[in-house]
Scaffold this active site. Structure first.
Site, PDB file in Angstrom:
ATOM      1  N   TYR A 161      -5.204 -31.816 -47.458  1.00  0.00           N
ATOM      2  CA  TYR A 161      -4.230 -31.342 -46.476  1.00  0.00           C
ATOM      3  C   TYR A 161      -2.805 -31.591 -46.968  1.00  0.00           C
ATOM      4  O   TYR A 161      -2.498 -32.638 -47.522  1.00  0.00           O
ATOM      5  CB  TYR A 161      -4.432 -32.020 -45.128  1.00  0.00           C
ATOM      6  CG  TYR A 161      -5.670 -31.575 -44.378  1.00  0.00           C
ATOM      7  CD1 TYR A 161      -6.447 -30.517 -44.832  1.00  0.00           C
ATOM      8  CD2 TYR A 161      -6.071 -32.215 -43.208  1.00  0.00           C
ATOM      9  CE1 TYR A 161      -7.579 -30.111 -44.146  1.00  0.00           C
ATOM     10  CE2 TYR A 161      -7.197 -31.826 -42.506  1.00  0.00           C
ATOM     11  CZ  TYR A 161      -7.960 -30.768 -42.988  1.00  0.00           C
ATOM     12  OH  TYR A 161      -9.073 -30.377 -42.304  1.00  0.00           O
TER      13      TYR A 161
ATOM     14  N   LEU B 143     -10.186 -23.208 -30.929  1.00  0.00           N
ATOM     15  CA  LEU B 143      -9.529 -22.050 -30.305  1.00  0.00           C
ATOM     16  C   LEU B 143      -9.673 -20.791 -31.144  1.00  0.00           C
ATOM     17  O   LEU B 143      -8.973 -19.803 -30.926  1.00  0.00           O
ATOM     18  CB  LEU B 143      -8.044 -22.346 -30.057  1.00  0.00           C
ATOM     19  CG  LEU B 143      -7.723 -23.594 -29.237  1.00  0.00           C
ATOM     20  CD1 LEU B 143      -6.228 -23.674 -28.967  1.00  0.00           C
ATOM     21  CD2 LEU B 143      -8.511 -23.612 -27.938  1.00  0.00           C
TER      22      LEU B 143
ATOM     23  N   LEU C  62      -7.286 -17.186 -31.086  1.00  0.00           N
ATOM     24  CA  LEU C  62      -7.796 -16.093 -30.253  1.00  0.00           C
ATOM     25  C   LEU C  62      -8.119 -16.554 -28.837  1.00  0.00           C
ATOM     26  O   LEU C  62      -8.035 -15.764 -27.893  1.00  0.00           O
ATOM     27  CB  LEU C  62      -9.054 -15.482 -30.885  1.00  0.00           C
ATOM     28  CG  LEU C  62      -8.865 -14.599 -32.119  1.00  0.00           C
ATOM     29  CD1 LEU C  62     -10.217 -14.062 -32.585  1.00  0.00           C
ATOM     30  CD2 LEU C  62      -7.920 -13.450 -31.836  1.00  0.00           C
TER      31      LEU C  62
END
Length: 322
Positions: free
Chosen positions: A53, A213, A217
């Site tokens: 990350y 989620l 969307l």
């Protein structure tokens, strides 16, 4: 905040897991610190990250941010169940990625240094490595456990049969094996119901859904677009594919008087296999909003209505055979 056991372990974690993927690329270090502090204020003790990350190869930017936050003291590390992941390439040289014993050893040490801690609570394989046998994987992980560098081992993006193979290999070694599976699971993406979730439940793994989620969307995308907000090309394509369902979904959220994003999280929280969905806020307001999902109770009628909008799967093989 509600808490539950992580799979079959005695470890208690919050029902929401703070995802940190935005820390660095989308959220400044200062704002990331505020979000993590606020997470503790809200009772969230479960944080998830990964060595890749930050998306600058080999840098581990997000882990570094978390490490500097831990270094401030104030019980920050002690109050946090920290989960990180390895698999992705951290360099261009051989053995700087995947799940060989060599990379597991090096990656763990590098994550510990960046996180400024002496141990990782949950160390997760970010993906299946088809070239590394599980005997090698478990030997390396067991050594890390013996050294006190990690406490629990989890998987991410494993198929159901990968979970079974991993657990049977661990059993032969008298090892605890996997305690969790981090899987792509939400109202739109329900394929894990076929085999991943049954395998996780049978072997006592806690399920940690990522992208709850569906990339936005399920977060009220239509009303955001109506207000003039732009959406990425990928989300726009996915919206066109699922527009009818999303329209029905947002209308139902209005009917219930809740935000679409919180409804999606609440649905996951009502699934028996789910330990904690990963929420990845970019701002404090987004984090504060997610906690409201814990206040939503969905009865059988509501769950059935959501299944009608986004049909799921029965457990294999009944989904496709008798």
């Amino acid at each position: 905040m509600e808490y539950t056991q992580l799979g079959r372990t005695g470890l208690k974690v919050s029902r929401l897991c703070l995802g940190t993927m935005n820390f660095g690329p989308a959220t400044s270090e200062e704002d990331s610190f505020q979000i993590m502090d606020r997470a503790h204020e809200l009772g969230i003790n479960f944080f998830d990250t990964a060595n890749v990350y930050g998306w600058q190869k080999g840098e581990g930017i997000t882990e570094q941010i978390i490490g500097r936050w831990f270094a401030q003291g104030g019980g920050r590390r002690e109050k946090t169940v920290i989960a990180t992941k390895l698999y992705g390439d951290m360099g261009d040289w051989p053995n700087e990625g995947r799940l060989s014993a060599l990379n597991i050893r090096r990656a763990a040490d590098a994550s510990l240094k960046r996180l400024q801690t002496d141990h990782i609570d949950l160390y997760q394989a970010h993906h299946i490595d088809r070239d590394t046998p599980f005997d090698e994987f478990w030997e390396a992980m067991d050594i890390l456990k013996q050294q006190g560098k990690i406490l629990y081992v989890g998987s991410s993006n494993f198929a159901g049969w990968h979970i079974a193979k991993a657990q049977e290999s661990a059993r032969r070694r008298n090892s605890v094996g996997l305690v969790s599976e981090q899987s792509h699971y939400n109202l739109i993406v329900r394929a894990p119901e076929l085999e991943v979730i049954p395998a996780a439940q049978d072997y006592g793994l806690g399920l940690i859904p990522w992208s709850p989620l569906a990339g936005g969307l399920l977060g009220g995308i239509l009303r955001k677009i109506d207000k003039g907000r732009s959406a990425s090309e990928m989300i726009t394509k996915q919206l066109e594919k699922h527009r009818d369902k999303v329209e029905r979904y947002e209308s139902y959220a209005d009917e219930l008087g809740v935000e679409p994003a919180n409804l999606a999280l609440a649905w996951l929280l009502h699934q028996k296999a789910v330990t904690a969905p990963i929420v990845g806020p970019r701002t404090l307001d987004q984090l504060d909003g997610t906690v409201k999902a814990l206040e939503i109770t969905l009865d059988e009628k509501a769950l059935t209505r959501l299944d009608e909008i986004f049909p799921g799967f029965r457990t294999a093989p009944e989904e496709y055979a008798w």
